[in-house]
Design an enzyme around this catalytic site. Structure first.
Site, PDB file in Angstrom:
ATOM      1  N   ALA A 313       0.787  -1.104  -0.136  1.00  0.00           N
ATOM      2  CA  ALA A 313      -0.031   0.029   0.146  1.00  0.00           C
ATOM      3  C   ALA A 313       0.727   1.287  -0.089  1.00  0.00           C
ATOM      4  O   ALA A 313       0.488   2.196  -0.538  1.00  0.00           O
ATOM      5  CB  ALA A 313      -1.020   0.142   1.411  1.00  0.00           C
ATOM      6  N   GLU A 317       4.499   2.502  -6.704  1.00  0.00           N
ATOM      7  CA  GLU A 317       5.344   1.664  -7.621  1.00  0.00           C
ATOM      8  C   GLU A 317       5.479   2.319  -8.955  1.00  0.00           C
ATOM      9  O   GLU A 317       6.554   2.317  -9.434  1.00  0.00           O
ATOM     10  CB  GLU A 317       4.765   0.219  -7.853  1.00  0.00           C
ATOM     11  CG  GLU A 317       4.696  -0.730  -6.814  1.00  0.00           C
ATOM     12  CD  GLU A 317       3.382  -0.559  -5.876  1.00  0.00           C
ATOM     13  OE1 GLU A 317       2.955   0.417  -5.932  1.00  0.00           O
ATOM     14  OE2 GLU A 317       3.285  -1.497  -4.850  1.00  0.00           O
ATOM     15  N   ASP A 359      20.630  38.799 -25.075  1.00  0.00           N
ATOM     16  CA  ASP A 359      21.346  39.727 -26.386  1.00  0.00           C
ATOM     17  C   ASP A 359      20.191  40.685 -26.648  1.00  0.00           C
ATOM     18  O   ASP A 359      18.804  40.210 -26.548  1.00  0.00           O
ATOM     19  CB  ASP A 359      21.848  38.845 -27.523  1.00  0.00           C
ATOM     20  CG  ASP A 359      23.190  38.013 -27.282  1.00  0.00           C
ATOM     21  OD1 ASP A 359      23.543  38.177 -26.396  1.00  0.00           O
ATOM     22  OD2 ASP A 359      23.178  36.668 -28.087  1.00  0.00           O
ATOM     23  N   ASP A 672      25.270  33.076 -29.102  1.00  0.00           N
ATOM     24  CA  ASP A 672      25.252  32.575 -30.400  1.00  0.00           C
ATOM     25  C   ASP A 672      26.784  32.433 -31.086  1.00  0.00           C
ATOM     26  O   ASP A 672      26.818  31.225 -31.869  1.00  0.00           O
ATOM     27  CB  ASP A 672      24.527  33.402 -31.389  1.00  0.00           C
ATOM     28  CG  ASP A 672      24.569  34.782 -31.362  1.00  0.00           C
ATOM     29  OD1 ASP A 672      25.703  35.247 -30.924  1.00  0.00           O
ATOM     30  OD2 ASP A 672      23.877  35.729 -31.942  1.00  0.00           O
ATOM     31  N   ASN A 738      -2.734   5.866  -1.487  1.00  0.00           N
ATOM     32  CA  ASN A 738      -1.645   5.168  -0.642  1.00  0.00           C
ATOM     33  C   ASN A 738      -2.091   5.120   0.924  1.00  0.00           C
ATOM     34  O   ASN A 738      -2.093   4.302   1.358  1.00  0.00           O
ATOM     35  CB  ASN A 738      -0.395   5.619  -0.783  1.00  0.00           C
ATOM     36  CG  ASN A 738       0.383   4.951  -2.085  1.00  0.00           C
ATOM     37  OD1 ASN A 738      -0.136   4.027  -2.667  1.00  0.00           O
ATOM     38  ND2 ASN A 738       1.607   5.393  -2.442  1.00  0.00           N
ATOM     39  N   GLU A 741      -5.392   3.416   1.537  1.00  0.00           N
ATOM     40  CA  GLU A 741      -5.249   2.048   1.463  1.00  0.00           C
ATOM     41  C   GLU A 741      -4.553   1.531   2.871  1.00  0.00           C
ATOM     42  O   GLU A 741      -4.826   0.296   3.133  1.00  0.00           O
ATOM     43  CB  GLU A 741      -4.456   1.520   0.034  1.00  0.00           C
ATOM     44  CG  GLU A 741      -4.963   1.655  -1.004  1.00  0.00           C
ATOM     45  CD  GLU A 741      -3.967   1.858  -2.020  1.00  0.00           C
ATOM     46  OE1 GLU A 741      -2.693   1.656  -1.953  1.00  0.00           O
ATOM     47  OE2 GLU A 741      -4.571   1.988  -3.267  1.00  0.00           O
ATOM     48  N   THR A 771      -6.174   0.979 -11.519  1.00  0.00           N
ATOM     49  CA  THR A 771      -7.011   2.192 -11.539  1.00  0.00           C
ATOM     50  C   THR A 771      -6.366   3.459 -11.409  1.00  0.00           C
ATOM     51  O   THR A 771      -6.971   4.533 -12.176  1.00  0.00           O
ATOM     52  CB  THR A 771      -8.049   2.175 -10.697  1.00  0.00           C
ATOM     53  OG1 THR A 771      -7.622   2.150  -9.360  1.00  0.00           O
ATOM     54  CG2 THR A 771      -8.982   0.732 -10.486  1.00  0.00           C
ATOM     55  N   ASP A 772      -5.182   3.847 -10.586  1.00  0.00           N
ATOM     56  CA  ASP A 772      -4.755   4.731 -10.501  1.00  0.00           C
ATOM     57  C   ASP A 772      -3.598   5.268 -11.645  1.00  0.00           C
ATOM     58  O   ASP A 772      -3.556   6.360 -11.753  1.00  0.00           O
ATOM     59  CB  ASP A 772      -3.898   5.002  -9.471  1.00  0.00           C
ATOM     60  CG  ASP A 772      -4.529   5.291  -8.175  1.00  0.00           C
ATOM     61  OD1 ASP A 772      -5.746   6.053  -8.359  1.00  0.00           O
ATOM     62  OD2 ASP A 772      -3.858   5.572  -6.860  1.00  0.00           O
TER      63      ASP A 772
HETATM   64  P1  ATP Z   1      23.980  41.969 -29.369  1.00  0.00           P
HETATM   65  O1  ATP Z   1      24.977  41.771 -28.199  1.00  0.00           O
HETATM   66  O2  ATP Z   1      22.688  42.523 -28.308  1.00  0.00           O
HETATM   67  O3  ATP Z   1      23.419  40.735 -30.234  1.00  0.00           O
HETATM   68  P2  ATP Z   1      25.162  43.573 -31.318  1.00  0.00           P
HETATM   69  O4  ATP Z   1      25.042  42.550 -32.652  1.00  0.00           O
HETATM   70  O5  ATP Z   1      25.358  44.939 -31.463  1.00  0.00           O
HETATM   71  O6  ATP Z   1      24.241  43.178 -30.283  1.00  0.00           O
HETATM   72  P3  ATP Z   1      27.865  42.238 -31.471  1.00  0.00           P
HETATM   73  O7  ATP Z   1      27.525  41.320 -32.659  1.00  0.00           O
HETATM   74  O8  ATP Z   1      28.598  42.012 -30.396  1.00  0.00           O
HETATM   75  O9  ATP Z   1      26.673  42.870 -30.886  1.00  0.00           O
HETATM   76  O10 ATP Z   1      28.321  43.509 -32.149  1.00  0.00           O
HETATM   77  C1  ATP Z   1      29.193  44.535 -31.401  1.00  0.00           C
HETATM   78  C2  ATP Z   1      29.138  45.963 -31.990  1.00  0.00           C
HETATM   79  O11 ATP Z   1      30.123  45.713 -33.177  1.00  0.00           O
HETATM   80  C3  ATP Z   1      28.038  46.471 -32.918  1.00  0.00           C
HETATM   81  O12 ATP Z   1      27.055  47.028 -32.088  1.00  0.00           O
HETATM   82  C4  ATP Z   1      28.375  47.120 -33.924  1.00  0.00           C
HETATM   83  O13 ATP Z   1      28.692  48.455 -33.532  1.00  0.00           O
HETATM   84  C5  ATP Z   1      29.676  46.377 -34.516  1.00  0.00           C
HETATM   85  N1  ATP Z   1      29.362  45.702 -35.399  1.00  0.00           N
HETATM   86  C6  ATP Z   1      28.432  44.290 -35.458  1.00  0.00           C
HETATM   87  N2  ATP Z   1      28.432  43.712 -36.609  1.00  0.00           N
HETATM   88  C7  ATP Z   1      29.470  44.321 -37.321  1.00  0.00           C
HETATM   89  C8  ATP Z   1      29.944  44.109 -38.611  1.00  0.00           C
HETATM   90  N3  ATP Z   1      29.455  43.135 -39.277  1.00  0.00           N
HETATM   91  N4  ATP Z   1      30.773  44.925 -39.057  1.00  0.00           N
HETATM   92  C9  ATP Z   1      31.240  45.758 -38.294  1.00  0.00           C
HETATM   93  N5  ATP Z   1      30.999  46.152 -37.022  1.00  0.00           N
HETATM   94  C10 ATP Z   1      30.145  45.474 -36.573  1.00  0.00           C
END
Ligand code: ATP
Length: 953
Positions: A313, A317, A359, A672, A738, A741, A771-772
């Site tokens: 009881a 299980e 972000d 990312d 339980n 029982e 049943t449970d």
């Molecule tokens: P988050 O961090 O919120 O995603 P974000 O994309 O601005 O924002 P990062 O990707 O770290 O962050 O970019 C930082 C900074 O670098 C940007 O704010 C921008 O000024 C510069 N940056 C981003 N992408 C490029 C690029 N492709 N070429 C040149 N400078 C860039």
């Protein structure tokens, strides 16, 4: 560095051309050395029977058949039989085996058989649930495709990693996981993370240059990228020479990736609870057995049955596998809401999350960039049109003098050339309805679009001034540059965060003339930057310079200095529609959101205010370099207030996560990039982007967002809270029966058999394992309770089984249910006119069996009301608008069908020890069914009232 397309095909010693079948990696190396790292660049393609444009599709298909898919053989899983056996040898099962054996020894073979049978059914059921849970997670793994960019027939294509064949030309970018061994033919600032192979976590620089012959370890073969490693930075191209088990990695170990199925803390806690309960049950069973033997003349055999009853009881299980199944089902529900959870334990952690560090770009915003404005020293311009289509124009902003056209052209040309993105037109058949799409970074794509709007032909310009060197984007430097050669000159174009880029400039272009940059210019640039940022626009600065002299040995910092500032480009990236609601939900749910952006503070703040993330009049914006200057205590204090972290790098993320955890928070963090991996691993919930994220980030994460959307994190948190609440619900539901029982056994024992045994072992098993079960599973799929996201998160160390849960299930509901069973038992005798010779009651008599059937039916009917009671914890079950749960009705139907079968089907009557009930008996039985639900309504009303009063105080 590109391999010449028309190199003469290499020949073997006899002068025969080398082809695929002479290539290494299981295909034979011919007269070229077997080690592809020693091949001259010009021989790589032909050695592998490939071309600079890659294989064509037909050839790739033929090779796939010849060499098989690029996959590692699965390591043998734990054999099915062994896993099946595991379900019959754990503590609870062993107890039941012992109980059955005891019953045999006591001369009660029918009980012994029944207990054994129960153990078998239970084990099979647990095995089935485990298998289903595994299947569910397995299916999720398939949702996370592993793909790779290759050249096929001269064009870039994404193909499944499994379809890769020798000769395929891979196009590698930062963060890509490398799925096969390949020889580099092009490398720009490339470095590989080979830690899976070498244990060395420092990125290993890779080049395309051939090596002299000689024996060397994989890490020293600098022009090879290996399967199982990833691109830490830079980009390049490599020709595959070995796939699947023929790769270096295949030879060493099986790639361990994707789903990790480990026991979650919850499962471990449940394991502990059920062990404790089992030990307790055995203890009580033995103690009462001894007591009864001492106090009453009960025969030994009946004493054993009695002790067994108590043990069975009390032991829940079917609970453990049901929990696993609920968690697995929750991960599937989350996947439907775009959140892929890679570990079951992450589901629980989600429910306790107290801070989400997120972000901005792409997560809170749409990552759909449209340039709106240009600022140049000679004037400002506005840009019309939306999306990535070239419709729109660059024109003077209303009423204000425009910038010099040559300066505008130079600004957009520079931004368009220091650029790796491409914008793809809608297909011909979609013209009119189709959208322009982006390959690469949306920020860069927007820059190409604005160049097109200004009439600049970037493809033509790229031919006139081909790129000779890349200085790739670096999130710490916040800029990228490219060098181009045209008419004998080398020119550098650079773009990046405005303030930081301006600091590297010494002059500024005004009306086609470069003048020294003075303080007034600087103030002008920064004021324009702030103004755009306050409008929530993302601003990039653009600069250029001519490079004189050789590039050899010059540092990046030296190249990107003494620049000429060309202007600012401001682009819009609107917040995602769902985000404001998700932010509001977090607020109610007591979850803090901390924006950690690489972007400029004012841009971040403007977006944050728009989505309701920041509301206070004075918000503290802390930049990355300020974080560097703080010690952990200062940082912890800052993080306690309303703050926005701007200009941060992934290293800051890691530190912030660590400091927050130190302050007792359960932290979810988004990421990312490759550099985000440490923070993702460190956090309680690492959340990677499924679309924009790199393979490395996805592998380090606990959860992957299929739509990159912040709102999906909040949905996942809700699911995490729901599943925990649901597991509590069915645990409490099971505990109630339980307790009920146990009552007849206890009364029987303590009264010295003067109170007859109203339920016996078989009845108890009928409830626990019959049943449970279906109703408990139904509770595991209950929708979230109203107000679930209006409460603060659960403390991480809060136990599943609390005092409150025990009081509710065992005392408030369990005891009344036990009394219902006793009442029904006596009612049956009373209605049959039985006089009350309880001690002489024949245990096998028809009336007695009918009365136990009535007690059993009493428990089951009470459990029906209990099932509805357990749908909610504090909310009234009568409140309308609850999501229907069809499983609940299936649960009730199964429960009733089972009890009817046990009471009326003769063979079952015989096995379980019941006798048919007269129809009239169902009147009181049906009448008691709502009892537990009503009792619990009263409890809920008190709880709600107390909460209201508490809230007013
Ligand atoms: P988050 O961090 O919120 O995603 P974000 O994309 O601005 O924002 P990062 O990707 O770290 O962050 O970019 C930082 C900074 O670098 C940007 O704010 C921008 O000024 C510069 N940056 C981003 N992408 C490029 C690029 N492709 N070429 C040149 N400078 C860039």
């Amino acid at each position: 560095m590109r391999a010449p397309a028309t190199s003469p095909p290499p020949t073997d010693a006899d002068g025969r051309p080398l082809g695929l079948h002479d290539a290494p990696g299981g295909l034979g190396a011919g007269s070229l050395p077997a080690d592809p790292s020693t091949w001259p660049l010009s021989a790589v393609y032909s050695a592998l029977a490939s071309t600079p444009g890659g294989l064509d599709e037909d050839e790739a298909a033929v090779r796939l058949v010849q060499v098989g898919p690029n996959a590692l053989e699965e390591a043998a899983a734990v054999p099915l039989l062994r896993r099946l056996a595991g379900n019959f040898t754990h503590l609870m099962a062993l107890l039941l085996w012992a109980g059955g054996a005891l019953a045999f020894a006591a001369g009660l073979p029918e009980i012994g058989v029944a207990v054994f049978l129960v153990n078998v059914i239970n084990g099979l059921f647990a095995f089935w649930q485990e298998y289903k849970a595994e299947r569910a997670t397995e299916a999720l793994r398939k949702l996370l495709p592993s793909s790779v960019t290759v050249l096929r027939g001269g064009a870039e294509r994404r193909v499944a990693a499994e379809e890769l064949v020798p000769g395929d030309v891979m196009v590698l970018a930062e963060g890509d996981r490398i799925p096969a061994d390949a020889r580099l033919v092009e490398a720009h600032e490339l470095a590989a993370d080979q830690s899976t192979l070498t244990g060395e976590s420092y990125p290993a620089p890779r080049t395309a240059a051939p090596l002299p012959a000689g024996d060397r370890p994989p890490s020293a073969r600098t022009n090879i990228v290996f399967a199982g490693t990833s691109v830490a930075r830079g980009r390049g191209k490599a020709v595959v020479f070995a796939t699947g088990m023929r790769t270096e990695f295949g030879g060493i170990a099986r790639l361990t990736q994707g789903m990790r199925i480990d026991d979650s803390p919850l499962q471990r806690e449940l394991g502990r609870v059920s062990k404790a309960v089992a030990v307790l049950a055995v203890g009580i069973g033995i103690a009462l057995f001894v007591l009864v033997q001492a106090l009453t003349p009960m025969p030994f055999g009946r004493g054993v049955v009695f002790a067994l009853g108590i043990i069975v009881a009390f032991v829940p299980e079917g609970m453990l596998p049901t929990v696993t199944l609920s968690l697995a089902m929750a991960t599937q529900r989350m996947a439907r809401r775009n959140a892929l959870v890679k570990r079951l334990s992450a589901v629980e952690a989600l429910g306790c999350t107290t801070v989400i560090c997120t972000d901005k770009t792409g997560t809170l915003t749409q990552n759909e960039m449209t340039v709106r404005a240009l600022w140049l020293a000679s004037g400002a311009m506005e840009v019309t049109g939306v999306g990535y289509g070239p419709e729109g124009e660059v024109r003077r902003a209303g009423g204000r003098p425009g910038a010099a056209p040559a300066d505008v052209r130079m600004l957009l040309l520079a931004a368009g050339l220091a650029n790796d993105a491409r914008v793809v037109a809608p297909r011909a058949d979609e013209a009119g309805s189709g959208r322009w799409t982006v390959v690469g970074d949306p920020t860069e794509a927007a820059l190409r679009v604005v160049a097109a709007k200004a009439g600049i032909d970037l493809t033509g310009e790229e031919q006139v001034a081909p790129r000779v060197l890349d200085l790739p984007f670096d999130s710490a430097l916040k800029r990228m540059s490219t060098l181009h050669r045209a008419a004998g000159r080398v020119v550098l174009y650079s773009k990046g965060a405005p303030k930081e880029l301006l600091a590297r400039c010494t002059s500024i272009r005004v009306d086609s003339v470069d003048v020294p940059l003075d303080d007034e210019h600087r103030r002008g640039v920064l004021a324009a930057n702030d103004e755009y940022s306050r409008q929530g626009l993302r601003v990039l600065g653009v600069a250029t310079r001519e490079i004189v002299g050789s590039l050899r040995g010059v540092e990046r910092g030296d190249l990107e200095s003494s620049l000429v500032f060309l202007g600012l480009i401001a682009m819009m990236d609107p917040p995602r529609d769902e985000v404001a609601a998700a932010v509001a939900t977090c607020r109610r749910a007591g979850i803090r959101i901390l924006m950690m952006t690489g972007d400029y503070g004012l841009t971040g703040e403007s977006i944050a205010r728009r989505i309701g993330l920041l509301t206070g009049p004075r918000v503290r914006i802390v930049n990355g370099d300020e974080i560097d200057a703080m010690d952990d205590d200062e940082l912890a204090a800052v993080l306690g207030g309303e703050v926005l972290l701007a200009r941060t790098t992934p290293a800051h993320k890691l530190r912030v996560v660590t400091v927050l955890q130190g302050a007792g928070h359960v932290v979810a963090v988004t990421g990312d990039g490759v550099n985000d991996a440490p923070a993702l691993k460190r956090a309680d919930i690492g959340v990677a982007m499924g679309m924009a994220g790199t393979d490395v980030a996805r592998e380090a994460a606990d959860m992957v967002l299929l739509d990159d959307n912040f709102a999906s994190i909040v949905n996942a948190v809700e699911e995490g809270r729901t599943v925990y609440a649901d597991i509590r619900k069915f645990t409490s539901y099971i505990f109630t029966s339980n307790a009920a029982e146990a009552i007849p056994f206890t009364l029987f024992g303590l009264s010295g058999a003067r109170i007859p045994l109203a339920l016996d072992v078989m009845h108890v098993l009928t409830v626990d394992l019959g049943t449970d079960l279906a109703p408990a599973l139904a509770l595991g799929a209950e929708a979230p309770e109203r107000g679930l996201m209006d409460r603060p998160p659960r403390a991480r160390d809060e136990h599943l089984i609390t005092r409150r849960l025990l009081l509710r299930s065992l005392v408030w509901l369990g005891i009344p249910e036990g009394l219902v069973a006793m009442t029904m038992f006596y009612l049956r005798f009373w209605s049959a006119g039985f006089g009350g010779q309880w001690l002489d009651l024949p245990a096998t008599g028809r009336l007695y069996r009918s009365a136990t059937a009535m007690a059993l039916a009493g428990v089951v009917m009470a459990q029906v009301g209990n099932l509805f009671a357990h749908r909610t914890d504090r909310e009234s079950v009568f409140r309308r608008g609850r999501r229907p749960n069809p499983l609940l009705w299936i649960g009730v139907a199964t429960e009733l069908a089972l009890v009817l079968a046990v009471v009326y089907v003769p063979p079952l009557q015989k096995v379980i020890g019941t006798a048919a009930l007269p129809a009239a008996a169902w009147v009181p039985l049906i009448a008691v069914s709502p009892l537990l639900m009503l009792l619990d309504e009263a409890r809920k009303a008190v709880v709600r009232r107390r909460e209201r009063l508490g809230g007013q105080r």
